[in-house]
Design an enzyme around this catalytic site. Structure first.
Site, mmCIF file in Angstrom:
data_model
loop_
_atom_site.group_PDB
_atom_site.id
_atom_site.type_symbol
_atom_site.label_atom_id
_atom_site.label_comp_id
_atom_site.label_asym_id
_atom_site.label_seq_id
_atom_site.Cartn_x
_atom_site.Cartn_y
_atom_site.Cartn_z
ATOM 1 N N GLU A 10 0.816 -1.223 0.000
ATOM 2 C CA GLU A 10 0.000 0.000 0.000
ATOM 3 C C GLU A 10 0.842 1.261 0.000
ATOM 4 O OE1 GLU A 10 -0.486 -2.699 1.709
ATOM 5 O OE2 GLU A 10 -2.479 -3.324 1.064
ATOM 6 N N HIS A 21 -10.345 -4.650 9.415
ATOM 7 C CA HIS A 21 -10.968 -4.366 8.113
ATOM 8 C C HIS A 21 -12.027 -3.276 8.244
ATOM 9 C CE1 HIS A 21 -9.162 -8.162 6.912
ATOM 10 N NE2 HIS A 21 -9.458 -7.883 5.661
#
Ligand SMILES: Cc1ncc(C[n+]2csc(CCOP(=O)(O)OP(=O)(O)O)c2C)c(N)n1
Ligand SMILES: Cc1ncc(C[n+]2csc(CCOP(=O)(O)OP(=O)(O)O)c2C)c(N)n1
Ligand SMILES: [Mg+2]
Ligand SMILES: [Mg+2]
Lengths: 324, 324, 324, 324
Positions: free
Chosen positions: C54, C123
């Site tokens: 990321e 998440h």
């Protein structure tokens, strides 16, 4: 220009960088902000820049003066930026730590160690996709410390897998702020980490400006021909402290002595004298020209005005109404 | 009592806690270089220089904390915490709860921020609110040498992860510090100046700003109370509410920007739990929604100054008079 | 008008903008797998699966954005943004200002969050406030399919970096979406239900929660106005203030936790700029200061539900009656 | 126990893991939360766990069922956790994605890809500094995708330089969610990246449980003897989708056929039959025992109660009064 003249020009740039940074050390003693100097590493910047063209893009970091000057930055605007004045390349908002000069192709400077590595693949991707000038490549300068950051691994993997026109230039100067490289990694070489990614890696004496230029030229030519990234490790040494003022009390004196004898300016001067290209008179001329330019730059910078308070928020968002 | 700087107070707290508890260890880029005496006293095993790799340094501290050690990790400047966000926010802050309470994370993360050094937004970013917003973390940001010592000792002894911010503008500020065992509980604010007319809430550098403003206001016959939050999470809501109940007026002064900042939280506290006590609109005097600039003049312009606070309070009283 | 889900509306916006502007490209882990039709239409060069990294994906988008491209980068779930914080907060958010306005960062970062899938806090973490607090970034979090399309198109066209959050609980929700050119300006809230008695401010999932609560309240003769912020930065303060001026009562309902959250910012707005209009204390109904749990029952308990909102509003009126 | 019995026990564990995960697939179709199954990779878990001792610590990730079961986890408590029930290892707060079982030495599971790599050195550091059980080492399981994250590089550098008793176990299963490994890296092997760090690396057929156990035993013995880290790359394949339900439409059918023929259970069954250690009757007995245990676990899990709402905040902070 003849090879001899080229060499003399390179030497003059080395001396210009040295004098510029020593001037800032002097100004810091007088209360100006500190700087990260590249004293001892000038040959890395001068050698690599000589191999790059105007269409290429460069990313650098907190230790950027040599890169900017070797790329042809205006000394007065550089110094004005360090002093936080309105005529600086970034209007005084950056100070010395993140100076970018878009018109020189020195873009997106970050003082976050690894920040330059994080953005460089995107600059190269834009070139690959045709957004930049045709045939342009990107060169990213970073240190041995940055190579310890995870982003180093991510950037290498992406550049290799996406075949980006990116030249990684690691100036391994044995120091990471106040910590010696040997305290941060088992290996002396960054090259081994890079080689694990399967791209072509070359390790060069970073204090030999000719060797650096030759290796950089080889790498740049290769990148332009096949579009794949290359990695250059320049073995050099940080002769001054990390950030002025810094008494280097934590540095092994013997190590300093060893590397002072390998001062890139000393090496190049000796080489040119031996080659009969340089004599005392020639050196004095260079030093005189350099001194004059530094004084002029300092006068320009100190005469430059402070930014207006409005500058604080003027460039945060593209449109005024965008700011909450 | 001994007179010392904030920097010395932090060091004393570290030394005393390492002496007191063999589980305490210090990790970070340069900690062994900066704290040579701690290396000498406690050994290189407990005072460890690290590679430049904030993510693994923080993650290692998290893993060690859950395994019986009590790491203190120095990540230098607050913007570098962006590399450690997964370790701090996703691991240290969440794994206690996600595991149903199986693990504890007695861990202190140190970071500096604030104006004063003209280093710009990649070294100076008051982002403490991001950690206040993150579950499972505690946040401390003291203003006096005594509190730096007392809160550092408490943070190290706390069973939860604490992010400990140092306003670098205070590093060299001196004050009286109790010798030996001096602990300041987390979650307890301090009334730095008692007053009847208006409550000034601040922390770190702006506590001094508010005290200076309060002196100026006193000559206008306005008696300001100054509250130093000291701990940003858990927040000492009782002290703030008690003061509002007394004065009926609230002014929050922070160097951090206002949007979703601690200043917003304090104003929200008043709106939700003290509305009927408020005799005037709450005021937020904060840093702008802009990256910290390097230029000295702009850096100063980015922080609420005593005059601005005093003027705002005066306007507050004028308006209310007008309304009444 | 076409009836479609939020997921389809996002996809349509991406397809239309990639068609409209060849500079737009889509990067992320799985984007080419999920959007095969976009690969077919625009080629693998503009729709790129990335490594699981990321930090470099976001950094590459930042570098590309400053080099003439308009990247949309999908980082999947909001907690993964912790790996991209340097690129987003230190580079995209700051380098425009630090460079004195030399660079632009037209960049959209996508992330999902929210309850509904029982996936837990790594998440599901509504951390949008962290980006509202960061300078130089804009933040969007819509609630209807039409707004997802309209705001996505505007975000892609905007010259500043936008963090675009999708409440995963809404992904499969259907609604009417205007065909073709449909843009919703950033910084403009929507009144989802007009009312006279109380202002309910929400965004994303809690807009529906407030509308359901408003229906329940209507049967008690309480006429609630429901405001959907849509853009969290820049905030549409005028719409919120106008509604408070009308109703005199404010309840902020968010799934994100309250401390230094958007709920705090809205409550602070009322305390600083609408105090004399408030006839009752502001209420914050927010998620707890706790990591999102996986267990279905706990996940539901972590989000304000319509009954809780309606009850809180009823108590608000009861209290006020009592006070009066 | 005889080598033959050992082999049969290993086979039974392989079958138990497979049956457990297939049961969860069935439950998911009935509305239970999805899971990341390790179907096809069971030999990695069983082989490595066989080489570890009770005093050792294990870190795993989102795909943890095989690791937990091979370590001896209670199937009922595991399944209860997946269903979000109070009898789960984490009281239902984790769900399937971050199950830790401290009493089994399976600690600090993170579903953030790379999260396990970020914490593992800290667990090993605690062992090295004597905080754990004497002679204990740490094993960290991660995937080829995690190896693309920067934290992989940082963890390796720290483990090697600090000489931590850490076994890196990379299950290279060709998939990173919906993206094939070949789309994320130029090289097929993670081993080359690891080798660049100068630690001992071994690559093994991850579908041959005997080969995995032998290699793991060699590595563990080496780590216990010299305290330095080792790296194991297990070449395997994810036979089912990333997260249930997943139709694998994006998978090359030929690749699936190839790897189904290399199913670790098939390979081991064939081997044991050829060795005369296993016959049809023996296999039926194993399958019967496994089936009975799975049914019992499912009954236990489905009979388990939902957690109380108080569980939402019970474990966020160590002390109640710590929560704001
Ligand atoms: C992420 C981050 N960590 C720490 C720092 C503080 N810092 C600035 S320069 C530096 C040393 C960097 O070493 P290296 O990458 O080798 O570059 P050099 O300074 O030697 O040129 C450090 C630690 C920083 N700016 N960013
Ligand atoms: C930082 C982060 N990015 C993305 C995800 C979403 N995700 C969960 S598992 C996974 C694939 C991981 O691949 P690998 O590391 O090879 O492990 P595997 O699933 O193959 O066992 C992804 C992308 C995540 N959980 N964390
Ligand atoms: Mg260095
Ligand atoms: Mg994988």
């Amino acid at each position: 220009m003849s090879a001899a003249d080229e060499s003399l020009r390179r030497l003059e740039t080395l001396c210009l960088i040295r004098a510029y940074e020593e001037k800032l050390v002097e100004l810091q003693r007088g209360g100006a902000p500190g700087t990260c100097t590249s004293v001892g590493q000038e040959a890395c910047a001068v050698g690599v820049m000589a191999a790059l063209e105007a269409r290429d893009r460069i990313l650098t970091n907190h230790r950027s003066a040599a890169h900017l000057i070797a790329r042809g930055a205006d000394l007065g605007r550089l110094m004005a930026e360090v002093l936080g004045r309105v005529d600086g390349y970034c209007g005084g908002l950056s100070g010395s730590l993140h100076i970018s000069a878009k018109d020189l192709g020195v873009v997106l400077t970050s003082t976050i160690v690894g920040g330059e590595l994080s953005m460089a693949p995107g600059v190269a991707l834009a070139q690959k996709l045709g957004a930049g000038e045709p045939g342009g490549i990107t060169a990213v300068f970073f240190g041995d410390g940055a190579a310890c950051e995870g982003i180093f691994h991510e950037a290498l993997n992406l550049a290799v897998h996406w075949r980006l026109p990116l030249l990684f230039v690691c100036e391994n100067n044995d120091w990471q702020a106040l910590v010696h490289r040997r305290e941060t990694m088992a290996d002396r070489a960054i090259a081994h980490w890079a080689a694990g990614h399967g791209l072509a890696v070359e390790t060069v004496d970073g204090n030999d400006v000719g060797a650096v230029e030759a290796a950089a030229a080889r790498a740049v030519t290769a990148i332009r021909s096949d579009g794949a990234p290359r990695f250059l490790e320049l073995v050099t040494y940080r002769l001054r402290g990390h950030y002025e003022p810094d008494d280097q009390a934590y540095v092994d004196p013997a190590e300093l002595v060893h590397w002072r004898a390998r001062d890139p300016i000393l090496l190049e001067t000796t080489r040119l004298r031996a080659a009969g290209v340089l004599d005392d008179a020639g050196l004095r001329q260079i030093e005189a020209r350099v001194a004059a330019r530094i004084e002029a730059a300092a006068h320009f910078a100190e005469a430059s005005a402070w930014p207006e308070p409005a500058a604080l928020t003027a460039h945060v968002y593209a449109r005024e109404e965008a700011t909450p | 009592m001994t007179r010392m700087t904030v920097e010395q107070a932090i060091h004393q707290a570290l030394a005393e806690e390492m002496q007191r508890d063999p589980r305490v260890l210090l990790l970070g880029e340069g900690v062994a270089t900066k704290h040579r005496d701690l290396v000498a006293s406690f050994g290189a095993g407990r005072v460890r220089n690290t590679p430049l790799a904030e993510a693994i340094v923080a993650g290692t501290a998290v893993g060690a904390a859950a395994s019986g050690l009590r790491p203190v990790v120095d990540l230098l400047f607050a913007p570098f915490l962006t590399y450690a966000m997964d370790a701090l926010v996703n691991s240290a802050g969440k794994l206690r709860a996600l595991s149903g309470g199986q693990f504890e994370f007695p861990l202190v993360t140190l970071a500096m921020t604030g104006s004063g050094w003209c280093v710009g937004a990649q070294h100076n970013h008051n982002l403490e609110a991001m950690f206040v917003h993150a579950p499972g973390l505690k946040v401390v940001m003291p203003s006096t040498p005594a509190d730096f010592k007392g809160l550092m000792k408490t943070a190290i002894r706390d069973a939860d992860p604490v992010v400990f911010f140092t306003d670098l503008g205070l590093l060299h500020q001196e004050g009286e510090v109790p010798d030996g065992e001096h602990v300041v509980p987390l979650g307890r604010a301090a009334v730095r100046r008692a007053g009847r007319d208006v409550t000034l809430v601040a922390y770190a550098k702006t506590v001094g700003v508010c005290l200076a403003a309060a002196d100026a206001l006193a000559s206008d016959g306005i008696d300001a109370e100054v509250i130093d939050l000291r701990t940003l999470k858990p927040l000492d809501t009782d002290s703030v509410l008690a003061s509002i109940a007394k004065t009926g007026r609230l002014v929050v002064v922070t160097e951090a920007s206002g949007l979703c900042g601690v200043a917003a939280e304090i104003a929200a506290l008043a709106a939700t739990r003290a509305l009927h006590r408020l005799r005037a609109p709450v005021l937020r005097l904060t840093g702008p929604d802009a990256p910290a600039p390097a230029s000295w003049v702009l850096e100063q312009a980015a922080v609420p100054q005593p005059d601005a606070v005093a003027d705002a309070v005066r306007r507050l009283f004028a308006e209310v008079a007008a309304v009444a």
